[in-house]
Design a protein around this motif. Structure first.
Motif, PDB file in Angstrom:
ATOM      1  N   TRP A  64       6.040   6.191   0.607  1.00  0.00           N
ATOM      2  CA  TRP A  64       4.782   6.510   1.275  1.00  0.00           C
ATOM      3  C   TRP A  64       3.882   5.278   1.229  1.00  0.00           C
ATOM      4  N   TYR A  65       3.336   4.922   2.384  1.00  0.00           N
ATOM      5  CA  TYR A  65       2.387   3.828   2.478  1.00  0.00           C
ATOM      6  C   TYR A  65       1.021   4.367   2.892  1.00  0.00           C
ATOM      7  N   GLN A  66      -0.005   3.657   2.457  1.00  0.00           N
ATOM      8  CA  GLN A  66      -1.371   3.896   2.914  1.00  0.00           C
ATOM      9  C   GLN A  66      -1.797   2.688   3.742  1.00  0.00           C
TER      10      GLN A  66
ATOM     11  N   LEU B 244       2.291   3.410  -1.934  1.00  0.00           N
ATOM     12  CA  LEU B 244       1.698   4.395  -2.843  1.00  0.00           C
ATOM     13  C   LEU B 244       2.769   4.992  -3.759  1.00  0.00           C
TER      14      LEU B 244
ATOM     15  N   LYS C  58      -5.161   1.160   5.848  1.00  0.00           N
ATOM     16  CA  LYS C  58      -6.551   1.220   6.303  1.00  0.00           C
ATOM     17  C   LYS C  58      -6.724   0.272   7.481  1.00  0.00           C
TER      18      LYS C  58
ATOM     19  N   ALA D 150      -7.589   7.075   5.585  1.00  0.00           N
ATOM     20  CA  ALA D 150      -6.576   6.095   5.963  1.00  0.00           C
ATOM     21  C   ALA D 150      -5.491   6.807   6.753  1.00  0.00           C
TER      22      ALA D 150
ATOM     23  N   PHE E 226      -2.526  10.800  -6.598  1.00  0.00           N
ATOM     24  CA  PHE E 226      -1.516  10.694  -5.556  1.00  0.00           C
ATOM     25  C   PHE E 226      -0.176  11.118  -6.173  1.00  0.00           C
TER      26      PHE E 226
ATOM     27  N   TYR F 275      -1.441   7.490   6.623  1.00  0.00           N
ATOM     28  CA  TYR F 275      -0.363   7.520   5.658  1.00  0.00           C
ATOM     29  C   TYR F 275       0.968   7.619   6.402  1.00  0.00           C
TER      30      TYR F 275
ATOM     31  N   ASP G  20     -10.115   7.286   0.388  1.00  0.00           N
ATOM     32  CA  ASP G  20      -8.770   7.733   0.751  1.00  0.00           C
ATOM     33  C   ASP G  20      -8.609   7.914   2.253  1.00  0.00           C
TER      34      ASP G  20
END
Lengths: 105, 116
Positions: A35-37, A47, A39, A84, A62, A86, A82
């Motif tokens: 999983w990536y976040q 993440l 922005k 963003a 998380f 995902y 948070d």
């Protein structure tokens, strides 16, 4: 090619609330799921990897779970930072990404 | 971390060269990847150049894109030819962790706009 499908596309949550994001693979990826976040204007950052292992420095609110074809990212005690998009991505075979879930606080 | 350079505005049918330089680590033992993101859209894997020299491309990149390593400069390159408007995107370089396609870190991204 393994197709990754995320839901929902957009999620609006109140501060302090919980967000649950889903990711489905068209065939098994075991636990080779990250999983990536991301922005605005930034590169994605890791993440969760191996489906449920938090990356260094990622807060305990998380969490990830799942294996095979069904995966979930849960964010507890949501904060404004948070907000963003995902993405999930499988790395069992040649990498493919989900289309992303936008989380709005 | 990783820093991309190159990119910018190019006409359809034209070419562009992106470079990715590493600092803080030597990637000669790492697989290095390119990933692109169409504005406001999702992420799409482009290519890998492995530590052992193996190279593989996404289907859309085959025959048009070329990746190469410059280990003496701790850098690697994405050469893109015969560009179309559909190639307009931000191109990220990224390291594959432990010979996997788990990407960490990523570069900041290099925008490429294909337009007449």
């Amino acid at each position: 090619e393994i197709v990754m499908t995320q839901s929902p596309a957009t999620l609006s949550v109140s501060p302090g609330g919980r967000a649950t994001l889903s990711c489905r693979a068209s065939q098994t990826v075991d636990i080779s799921l990250v999983w990536y976040q991301q922005k605005p204007g930034q590169a994605p950052r890791v993440l969760i990897h191996a489906a449920s292992t938090r990356a260094t420095g990622i807060p305990a609110r998380f969490s990830g779970r799942g294996s095979g074809t069904e995966f979930t990212l849960t964010i507890n005690s949501l904060q404004s930072e948070d907000s963003a998009v995902y993405f999930c991505q499988q790395y069992k075979s040649w990498p493919t990404f989900g289309q992303g879930t936008k989380v709005q606080i | 971390h990783l820093v991309e350079s190159g990119g910018g505005l190019v006409q359809p049918g034209g070419s562009v060269r992106l470079s990715c330089a590493a600092s803080g680590f030597t990637f000669s033992n790492d697989d290095m990847h390119w990933v692109r993101q169409v504005r406001g859209k999702g992420l799409e894997w482009v290519a890998v150049v492995a530590a052992n020299g193996y190279i593989h491309y996404g289907d859309f990149a085959k025959g048009r894109f070329t990746v190469s390593r410059e280990d003496d400069k701790n850098a690697f390159v994405l050469q893109m030819n015969s560009l179309t408007v559909d190639d307009t995107a931000v191109y990220f370089c990224a390291r594959g962790v432990g010979r996997t396609s788990l990407f960490d870190p990523w570069g900041q991204g290099a925008p490429v706009t294909v337009s007449s």
